[in-house]
Design an enzyme around this catalytic site. Structure first.
Site, PDB file in Angstrom:
ATOM      1  N   ARG A 124       0.883  -1.180   0.000  1.00  0.00           N
ATOM      2  CA  ARG A 124       0.000   0.000   0.000  1.00  0.00           C
ATOM      3  C   ARG A 124       0.912   1.219   0.000  1.00  0.00           C
ATOM      4  O   ARG A 124       1.689   1.409   0.949  1.00  0.00           O
ATOM      5  CB  ARG A 124      -0.921  -0.019   1.220  1.00  0.00           C
ATOM      6  N   HIS A 151      -7.198   0.846  -6.777  1.00  0.00           N
ATOM      7  CA  HIS A 151      -7.455  -0.028  -5.616  1.00  0.00           C
ATOM      8  C   HIS A 151      -8.075  -1.323  -6.169  1.00  0.00           C
ATOM      9  O   HIS A 151      -9.256  -1.612  -5.955  1.00  0.00           O
ATOM     10  CB  HIS A 151      -8.392   0.683  -4.634  1.00  0.00           C
ATOM     11  N   GLN A 154     -10.023  -3.895  -4.006  1.00  0.00           N
ATOM     12  CA  GLN A 154     -11.355  -3.409  -3.641  1.00  0.00           C
ATOM     13  C   GLN A 154     -12.339  -3.673  -4.780  1.00  0.00           C
ATOM     14  O   GLN A 154     -13.451  -4.183  -4.554  1.00  0.00           O
ATOM     15  CB  GLN A 154     -11.283  -1.900  -3.342  1.00  0.00           C
ATOM     16  N   ASP A 239     -17.271   7.085  -2.189  1.00  0.00           N
ATOM     17  CA  ASP A 239     -16.035   6.925  -1.413  1.00  0.00           C
ATOM     18  C   ASP A 239     -15.727   8.282  -0.782  1.00  0.00           C
ATOM     19  O   ASP A 239     -16.333   9.310  -1.143  1.00  0.00           O
ATOM     20  CB  ASP A 239     -14.898   6.452  -2.337  1.00  0.00           C
ATOM     21  N   CYS A 279     -16.591   1.643  -0.069  1.00  0.00           N
ATOM     22  CA  CYS A 279     -15.441   0.785   0.253  1.00  0.00           C
ATOM     23  C   CYS A 279     -15.050   0.877   1.719  1.00  0.00           C
ATOM     24  O   CYS A 279     -14.390  -0.022   2.239  1.00  0.00           O
ATOM     25  CB  CYS A 279     -14.258   1.147  -0.634  1.00  0.00           C
ATOM     26  N   ARG A 307     -13.904  -8.701   0.982  1.00  0.00           N
ATOM     27  CA  ARG A 307     -12.482  -8.460   0.695  1.00  0.00           C
ATOM     28  C   ARG A 307     -11.687  -9.750   0.932  1.00  0.00           C
ATOM     29  O   ARG A 307     -10.834 -10.125   0.145  1.00  0.00           O
ATOM     30  CB  ARG A 307     -11.928  -7.350   1.612  1.00  0.00           C
TER      31      ARG A 307
HETATM   32  N1   CP Z   1     -11.447  -0.239   1.851  1.00  0.00           N
HETATM   33  C1   CP Z   1     -10.196  -0.272   2.355  1.00  0.00           C
HETATM   34  O1   CP Z   1      -9.199  -0.494   1.656  1.00  0.00           O
HETATM   35  O2   CP Z   1     -10.138  -0.082   3.696  1.00  0.00           O
HETATM   36  P1   CP Z   1      -8.797   0.118   4.537  1.00  0.00           P
HETATM   37  O3   CP Z   1      -8.183   1.421   4.092  1.00  0.00           O
HETATM   38  O4   CP Z   1      -9.239   0.143   5.961  1.00  0.00           O
HETATM   39  O5   CP Z   1      -7.869  -1.011   4.242  1.00  0.00           O
HETATM   40  N1  NVA Z   2      -9.906   6.716  -1.721  1.00  0.00           N
HETATM   41  C1  NVA Z   2      -9.575   6.265  -0.395  1.00  0.00           C
HETATM   42  C2  NVA Z   2      -9.860   4.807  -0.272  1.00  0.00           C
HETATM   43  C3  NVA Z   2      -9.635   4.225   1.103  1.00  0.00           C
HETATM   44  C4  NVA Z   2      -9.896   2.757   1.122  1.00  0.00           C
HETATM   45  C5  NVA Z   2      -8.125   6.579  -0.089  1.00  0.00           C
HETATM   46  O1  NVA Z   2      -7.275   6.405  -0.981  1.00  0.00           O
HETATM   47  O2  NVA Z   2      -7.821   6.997   1.025  1.00  0.00           O
END
Ligand code: CP
Ligand code: NVA
Length: 320
Positions: A124, A151, A154, A239, A279, A307
């Protein structure tokens, strides 16, 4: 077998292993398009199978270790990967960026080292180009656990959710809010799955033109909360308006996005069978009202649960 013969065999094995580990990562999942359409559709079906049978895949990752390297915080991605890996007999290893020597060393060096310990790396990151560097220097698959542009885990899980709820992914999907990483991967997944997707964003926050162009006729982008588009939707998805890394812009964004909140009045315009997806993490009273988040139409907890099922399917695909 003579000791000379076995010594030559061992040497050949070591050389082959060295060559294998020196190759750039052979496969991975940085975007939805990194697997073929057939593979993506197969992963959805496998995700459903994992959901319906908690014993499915038991032991499939015996002897495998998976590193999770995270620059940003996470609840769902971290927990669902860690548990999914452990449930299949693998060893998850969470590595927080800030408390490891990723902060001291070149990314290419640290990722090459991790490839010697682990069979797959979930990362990440803030910038997509870090994933490309990882892919270049790792000899094991890299999975995108979220970056600024995509993502994909997701979106894969969301398609498992849609397939489970509607019996098909051939639905009308309306995304309202920021044209961000989640939106990009959803557009890509929709094109693969035969879903129609419409995206409503403020004019300055549309999804990237290259992603929209690549999706062709499957996607339409608008900037007004159009009643006809809402009536068209089987799924309404939103989101956060402030993604991780955009905190300094929060105040401006809240003002700009406020007309795009998914509220009870928006859901009232949608067909009665329409579901609400997010999400998570959600910001109550910002991109979505509490009333919508807690309504019977909201399937956010199924989404979060899925997930794990979808990612188990992905891990088995990449590791076995
Ligand atoms: N939806 C998602 O990726 O959640 P987190 O940021 O908590 O992993
Ligand atoms: N768009 C958000 C998604 C979190 C799961 C971010 O990148 O923070």
């Amino acid at each position: 077998m003579s000791s000379e013969h076995s010594k030559i065999e061992s040497l050949a094995f070591i050389q082959a292993e060295w060559v294998r580990r020196s190759q750039p990562s052979p496969c991975g999942f940085l975007t939805v398009y990194d697997v073929t359409n057939e593979q993506f559709l197969h992963l959805i079906e496998e995700g459903i199978r994992f959901k319906l049978d908690s014993q499915y895949g038991h032991g499939a990752l015996n002897g495998k270790s998976v590193a999770l390297v995270f620059q940003k915080t996470s609840t769902r991605t971290r927990v669902s990967f860690e548990l999914g890996i452990a449930e299949m007999g693998g060893a998850p290893l969470f590595i927080d960026w800030r408390s490891s020597n990723f902060t001291l060393s070149a990314l290419e060096d640290e990722i090459a080292v991790l490839s010697r310990y682990c069979h797959l790396i979930v990362a990440r990151v803030y910038h997509h180009h870090d994933l490309l560097t990882m892919k270049q220097h790792a000899s094991v698959p890299i999975v995108n656990g979220l970056c600024d542009l995509h993502h994909p885990c997701q979106a894969l899980s969301d398609m498992v959710t849609i397939r489970h709820v509607f019996g098909s992914t051939n639905v009308n999907l309306l995304y309202i809010g920021d044209g961000n990483n989640v939106c990009h991967s959803l557009i890509q997944a929709a094109t693969v799955c035969g879903a129609n997707i419409r995206v409503i964003t403020p004019p300055a926050d549309a999804p990237q033109p290259s992603i929209v162009a690549q999706a062709g006729d499957s996607v339409q982008v608008g900037h007004q909360l159009d009643a006809e588009w809402i009536r068209w939707a089987d799924v309404i998805y939103t989101d956060t308006w402030v993604s991780m890394g955009q905190e300094t812009e929060a105040e401006d964004r809240m003002i700009r996005f406020m007309p795009y909140q998914v509220s009870e009045s928006v859901m009232a315009m949608a067909p009665s069978h329409a579901v609400f997806m997010h999400c998570l993490p959600a910001h109550r009273g910002a991109e979505v009202s509490s009333g919508v988040l807690d309504s019977p139409q909201s399937i956010i907890l199924d989404q979060a649960e899925n997930r794990k099922h979808a990612q188990k399917a992905l891990l088995v695909h990449l590791l076995t």
